[in-house]
Write a protein that holds these residues in place. Structure first.
Motif, PDB file in Angstrom:
ATOM      1  N   GLY A 148      -1.201   6.417  14.787  1.00 47.35           N
ATOM      2  CA  GLY A 148      -0.056   7.098  14.957  1.00 47.35           C
ATOM      3  C   GLY A 148       1.087   5.984  14.124  1.00 47.35           C
ATOM      4  O   GLY A 148       1.930   5.771  14.788  1.00 47.35           O
ATOM      5  N   LYS A 149       1.177   6.266  12.349  1.00 44.66           N
ATOM      6  CA  LYS A 149       1.874   5.697  11.850  1.00 44.66           C
ATOM      7  C   LYS A 149       3.466   5.756  11.643  1.00 44.66           C
ATOM      8  O   LYS A 149       4.498   5.376  12.047  1.00 44.66           O
ATOM      9  CB  LYS A 149       1.373   5.756  10.457  1.00 44.66           C
ATOM     10  CG  LYS A 149      -0.193   5.151  10.476  1.00 44.66           C
ATOM     11  CD  LYS A 149      -0.380   4.548   8.511  1.00 44.66           C
ATOM     12  CE  LYS A 149      -0.877   6.171   8.429  1.00 44.66           C
ATOM     13  NZ  LYS A 149      -1.738   6.329   9.182  1.00 44.66           N
ATOM     14  N   SER A 201       7.888   9.486   0.762  1.00 45.83           N
ATOM     15  CA  SER A 201       6.685   9.623   0.734  1.00 45.83           C
ATOM     16  C   SER A 201       6.110  10.332  -0.853  1.00 45.83           C
ATOM     17  O   SER A 201       7.094  10.757  -1.644  1.00 45.83           O
ATOM     18  CB  SER A 201       6.984  10.845   1.532  1.00 45.83           C
ATOM     19  OG  SER A 201       5.211  11.303   2.092  1.00 45.83           O
ATOM     20  N   PRO A 202       4.870   9.911  -1.167  1.00 47.53           N
ATOM     21  CA  PRO A 202       4.257  10.807  -2.409  1.00 47.53           C
ATOM     22  C   PRO A 202       3.856  11.926  -2.584  1.00 47.53           C
ATOM     23  O   PRO A 202       3.640  12.230  -3.881  1.00 47.53           O
ATOM     24  CB  PRO A 202       3.446  10.196  -2.674  1.00 47.53           C
ATOM     25  CG  PRO A 202       2.556   9.378  -1.405  1.00 47.53           C
ATOM     26  CD  PRO A 202       3.842   9.482  -0.532  1.00 47.53           C
ATOM     27  N   LEU A 203       3.474  13.171  -1.388  1.00 50.06           N
ATOM     28  CA  LEU A 203       3.057  14.331  -2.008  1.00 50.06           C
ATOM     29  C   LEU A 203       4.286  15.020  -1.401  1.00 50.06           C
ATOM     30  O   LEU A 203       4.922  15.158   0.059  1.00 50.06           O
ATOM     31  CB  LEU A 203       1.649  14.457  -0.736  1.00 50.06           C
ATOM     32  CG  LEU A 203       0.702  13.324  -1.584  1.00 50.06           C
ATOM     33  CD1 LEU A 203      -0.413  13.889  -0.814  1.00 50.06           C
ATOM     34  CD2 LEU A 203       0.088  13.828  -2.573  1.00 50.06           C
ATOM     35  N   ILE A 204       5.424  16.210  -1.802  1.00 53.16           N
ATOM     36  CA  ILE A 204       5.493  16.918  -1.126  1.00 53.16           C
ATOM     37  C   ILE A 204       4.775  17.482  -0.462  1.00 53.16           C
ATOM     38  O   ILE A 204       5.371  18.565   0.596  1.00 53.16           O
ATOM     39  CB  ILE A 204       5.771  18.523  -2.972  1.00 53.16           C
ATOM     40  CG1 ILE A 204       6.565  17.275  -3.987  1.00 53.16           C
ATOM     41  CG2 ILE A 204       6.602  19.015  -2.067  1.00 53.16           C
ATOM     42  CD1 ILE A 204       6.643  18.528  -5.036  1.00 53.16           C
ATOM     43  N   ASP A 236       5.867   5.414   2.957  1.00 52.25           N
ATOM     44  CA  ASP A 236       5.086   6.163   3.412  1.00 52.25           C
ATOM     45  C   ASP A 236       4.052   5.485   2.810  1.00 52.25           C
ATOM     46  O   ASP A 236       4.191   5.910   0.948  1.00 52.25           O
ATOM     47  CB  ASP A 236       5.080   7.361   4.665  1.00 52.25           C
ATOM     48  CG  ASP A 236       4.216   7.717   4.801  1.00 52.25           C
ATOM     49  OD1 ASP A 236       2.969   7.029   5.418  1.00 52.25           O
ATOM     50  OD2 ASP A 236       4.214   8.467   5.291  1.00 52.25           O
ATOM     51  N   GLU A 237       2.451   5.994   2.705  1.00 49.35           N
ATOM     52  CA  GLU A 237       1.790   5.963   1.653  1.00 49.35           C
ATOM     53  C   GLU A 237       1.493   4.728   1.095  1.00 49.35           C
ATOM     54  O   GLU A 237       1.751   5.170  -0.246  1.00 49.35           O
ATOM     55  CB  GLU A 237       0.992   6.583   1.566  1.00 49.35           C
ATOM     56  CG  GLU A 237       1.386   8.315   2.362  1.00 49.35           C
ATOM     57  CD  GLU A 237      -0.288   8.713   3.066  1.00 49.35           C
ATOM     58  OE1 GLU A 237      -1.408   7.747   2.550  1.00 49.35           O
ATOM     59  OE2 GLU A 237      -0.303   8.846   4.087  1.00 49.35           O
ATOM     60  N   PHE A 295      12.936  -3.243   5.947  1.00 51.52           N
ATOM     61  CA  PHE A 295      11.956  -2.108   5.619  1.00 51.52           C
ATOM     62  C   PHE A 295      10.989  -1.891   6.252  1.00 51.52           C
ATOM     63  O   PHE A 295      10.270  -2.569   7.333  1.00 51.52           O
ATOM     64  CB  PHE A 295      11.603  -2.395   3.928  1.00 51.52           C
ATOM     65  CG  PHE A 295      12.498  -1.640   3.363  1.00 51.52           C
ATOM     66  CD1 PHE A 295      11.651  -1.921   2.028  1.00 51.52           C
ATOM     67  CD2 PHE A 295      14.435  -2.203   3.006  1.00 51.52           C
ATOM     68  CE1 PHE A 295      12.546  -0.661   1.028  1.00 51.52           C
ATOM     69  CE2 PHE A 295      14.251  -1.749   1.694  1.00 51.52           C
ATOM     70  CZ  PHE A 295      14.059  -1.025   0.804  1.00 51.52           C
ATOM     71  N   ILE A 296       9.988  -1.165   6.740  1.00 50.75           N
ATOM     72  CA  ILE A 296       8.629  -0.867   6.974  1.00 50.75           C
ATOM     73  C   ILE A 296       7.970  -0.212   5.977  1.00 50.75           C
ATOM     74  O   ILE A 296       7.913   0.766   5.505  1.00 50.75           O
ATOM     75  CB  ILE A 296       8.680   0.194   8.291  1.00 50.75           C
ATOM     76  CG1 ILE A 296       7.062   0.057   8.984  1.00 50.75           C
ATOM     77  CG2 ILE A 296       9.380   1.535   8.360  1.00 50.75           C
ATOM     78  CD1 ILE A 296       6.657   0.560  10.504  1.00 50.75           C
ATOM     79  N   ALA A 297       7.008  -0.320   4.929  1.00 46.41           N
ATOM     80  CA  ALA A 297       6.072   0.035   5.162  1.00 46.41           C
ATOM     81  C   ALA A 297       4.400   0.429   5.791  1.00 46.41           C
ATOM     82  O   ALA A 297       3.866  -0.987   6.168  1.00 46.41           O
ATOM     83  CB  ALA A 297       5.497  -1.192   3.671  1.00 46.41           C
ATOM     84  N   LEU A 298       3.614   0.889   5.504  1.00 45.62           N
ATOM     85  CA  LEU A 298       2.391   2.179   6.203  1.00 45.62           C
ATOM     86  C   LEU A 298       1.970   2.523   5.415  1.00 45.62           C
ATOM     87  O   LEU A 298       1.696   3.448   4.368  1.00 45.62           O
ATOM     88  CB  LEU A 298       3.245   3.057   7.183  1.00 45.62           C
ATOM     89  CG  LEU A 298       4.334   2.806   8.116  1.00 45.62           C
ATOM     90  CD1 LEU A 298       5.982   3.031   7.097  1.00 45.62           C
ATOM     91  CD2 LEU A 298       4.722   3.169   9.939  1.00 45.62           C
TER      92      LEU A 298
END
Length: 631
Positions: A43-44, A63-66, A137-138, A168-171
């Motif tokens: 549940g990120k 986020s890295p992916l389209i 994200d990621e 900042f939040i990194a997940l």
């Protein structure tokens, strides 16, 4: 005033938080930087979406992916939450409109690909927005030690300057200790809260099974498993062939890979989520954003290239907490081949230079140009044109994508071209004879002036709207016109979309990151060796091996993996029992291992292990028909 729990109930339909979600949300609400290391399915997204909804302003998500960005945005919109995505290939005017919406339109989420952070316009406009949170994200993509290192992620820290004082939040779900430290240093975390929920999945039996006839073993596994399953294979072709094989065996299966159109992907995913197809056969393109709780079996049909990928994909089993199996199916030969297979498909710098040169030539991009130009193309045709190995070429394109030379995304469209071969007089006579085709032909002529002079790319959907018919009707009319010799007609499907992010400079473009590519290759080799050690280690609990790799101190034995079961106190007695029953069967007649397994009500891996032991002890032998007999 609404609380986080009320928002969780309203938008996600859950009555309580999982794991450390509530702690993370509380810290973010208090303005603290947070590194959230949560397992797959932990549940990120709720950890940054809920505080962003509760606070005034908008949340920026990198986020890295389209495909993942699109999934997240669509999911938020379905909940009635205003979200926008800025990925590659958006025209300048549309980009400005989207940024205006973010600034003045009460939007709550702005999703960015990391490459967008290089654009001054984006940073200028972000500085003017009311931002309440920045989510990465990621986040493992920021570390060169991470499984999917993406150099553009190193620019994420620039958001600190654009929006000073914003938390900042990194997940991530796949960070080792070294990667976690890299994330915090690169993002310039200040007094961060580091939250790491255990990656332990006690309900999953992690198992490595060696089997010569993997296809038969897979069939048996699917037959005895009545619930949802995922089978991971390496290639698109393998996904299609495996699905066809399972369908022939009367097992409901569908397949998923990057070459499918968006509509096909959606249709197949919906079919599987709705249990119309029980088994999903897929490449690693499948899984992002997919949360199906009742998957009881995940099979890797070949050895993956890293423990990070394996653990994330295997973790899609048993999300409902019920017993599940994550099985890696291999044989005695694959481990010896896999090193060369993976090394051979890792693009060297010299190949990247050649690939980039040919890609520019393929789309006729002049030197010094091409920035922000977008194209659709059929990947297999590109490889055939230059005699490239498809896997090597695709990995090369992925590297160019990771280093922000291009933006690569799965896509499907039909490139349709038309040129009239007949004279205008012959065409009018033809229309008079076949009046039902007249509206389509007239719309075509009104829209595209040069169709008599040269091959012209057309949009069948636009023609359909102008003619007041369906797109299928337009394609049917074009096909008939072609058969009757009126037009030259071509309709070619595409499966990838590429956006060139920098002007063409050939070797100089690649030289800028060549040392990094060589360093990444070394990391990939290390990750592969870790994966092979896991496969070959039959002494330590599988779950324990995985958790130690991700930095959990002294994890307990799971008790239900193949290693734990083989070392359980009851195992020696059970093996002797099976040994006696096999010898009893073989006293009566010769039998194959499949027939022995069908008769004996024991776990198949254990039966096969006892058979190997009997062979080694020369109690039995096997003939040319693979039948066992007593010596």
């Amino acid at each position: 005033m609404s609380t986080p729990l009320e928002y969780l109930k309203r938008y996600w339909g859950h009555s309580e938080f999982r794991g450390s979600q509530e702690t993370i949300i509380g810290s973010v609400m208090g303005g603290r930087d947070v590194l959230a290391l949560l397992p797959t399915g932990g549940g990120k997204s709720a950890c940054y979406q809920i505080p962003a909804l509760l606070k005034p302003g908008l949340c920026i998500v990198v986020s890295p992916l389209i495909a993942l960005i699109q999934d997240q945005v669509n999911s938020l919109r379905e909940k009635g939450i205003k979200a926008v995505a800025l990925t590659g290939g958006i025209p300048a005017e549309e980009l400005i409109d989207l940024l205006d919406n973010c600034q003045y339109g009460n939007y709550k989420f702005l999703y960015l690909s990391p490459e967008r952070l290089k654009q001054e316009l984006i940073l200028e406009r972000v500085a003017q927005m009311q931002v309440n949170l920045i989510a990465i994200d990621e986040a493992h993509c920021i570390s060169q030690w991470g499984n999917d290192f993406r150099p553009a992620y190193l620019d994420c820290a620039i958001l600190r300057k654009a929006k000073p004082g914003i938390p900042f939040i990194a997940l991530t779900a796949t960070a080792t200790r070294k990667v976690a430290v890299d994330i915090m240093e690169n993002l310039e975390f200040r007094d961060p809260l580091v939250v790491k929920d255990s990656f332990s999945r006690p309900n999953i039996s992690f198992t490595v099974l060696r089997e010569e006839d993997r296809q038969y073993r897979l069939l048996r596994l699917c037959q005895v498993n009545p619930a949802s399953a995922i089978i991971y294979v390496r290639t698109r072709r393998a996904a299609e062939e495996m699905q066809f094989y399972l369908q022939k065996q009367k097992l409901g299966a569908t397949f998923f890979h990057g070459g499918l159109s968006g509509q096909e992907k959606k249709s197949r995913l919906t079919e599987w989520l709705g249990n119309k197809s029980r088994i999903m056969v897929a490449t690693n393109a499948f899984g992002m954003g997919v949360d199906k709780p009742d998957v009881t079996l995940v099979v890797h049909y070949q050895i993956p290239d890293s423990l990070e990928n394996y653990f994330q994909e295997a973790g899609r089993a048993g999300r409902d907490g019920q017993p599940a199996i994550a099985l890696l199916l291999t044989n005695g030969h694959e481990e010896n081949q896999v090193r060369s297979q993976f090394l051979d498909i890792m693009p060297k710098v010299s190949f990247l230079k050649l690939l980039y040169l040919k890609l520019n030539n393929y789309f006729r991009i002049p030197y010094g140009e091409g920035n922000e130009e977008r194209f659709q193309f059929r990947f297999t045709d590109f490889c055939q044109a230059y005699n490239f190995n498809t896997t090597l070429a695709y990995n090369g394109l992925q590297l160019l994508d990771q280093h922000s030379v291009i933006a690569l995304s799965p896509s499907f469209s039909r490139k349709t071209t038309v040129q009239f071969l007949s004279s205008k007089q012959q065409l009018f006579a033809y229309i008079n004879a076949k009046k039902d085709q007249g509206p389509v032909v007239q719309a075509l002529l009104r829209t595209y002036g040069g169709v008599f002079d040269y091959e012209t790319k057309i949009n069948p959907l636009l023609i359909a709207k102008k003619a007041g018919v369906t797109e299928e009707t337009v394609l049917s009319v074009l096909s008939q016109l072609s058969k009757d010799g009126i037009i030259d007609y071509s309709a070619q499907g595409t499966d990838l979309e590429v956006t060139f992010l920098v002007p063409r400079e050939d070797d100089r473009t690649i030289n800028a990151f060549a040392p990094r590519v060589e360093a990444l290759q070394k990391i990939k080799r290390e990750q592969l060796e870790q994966m092979l050690r896991y496969v070959g280690n039959e002494r330590q609990c599988r779950s324990r091996q995985l958790l130690r790799y991700f930095g959990e101190p002294e994890p307990e034995r799971c008790g239900n993996c193949d290693v734990c079961k083989s070392n359980s106190p009851a195992e020696p007695y059970l093996r002797e029992t099976i040994r006696g029953k096999i010898l009893e069967l073989l006293l009566e007649k010769k039998l194959t291992s499949r027939k022995i397994t069908a008769v004996l009500q024991y776990e198949e891996p254990l039966i096969l292990e006892v058979l190997r032991s009997l062979l080694e002890d020369r109690n039995i032998s096997v003939n040319s028909k693979n039948e066992y007999t007593i010596l």
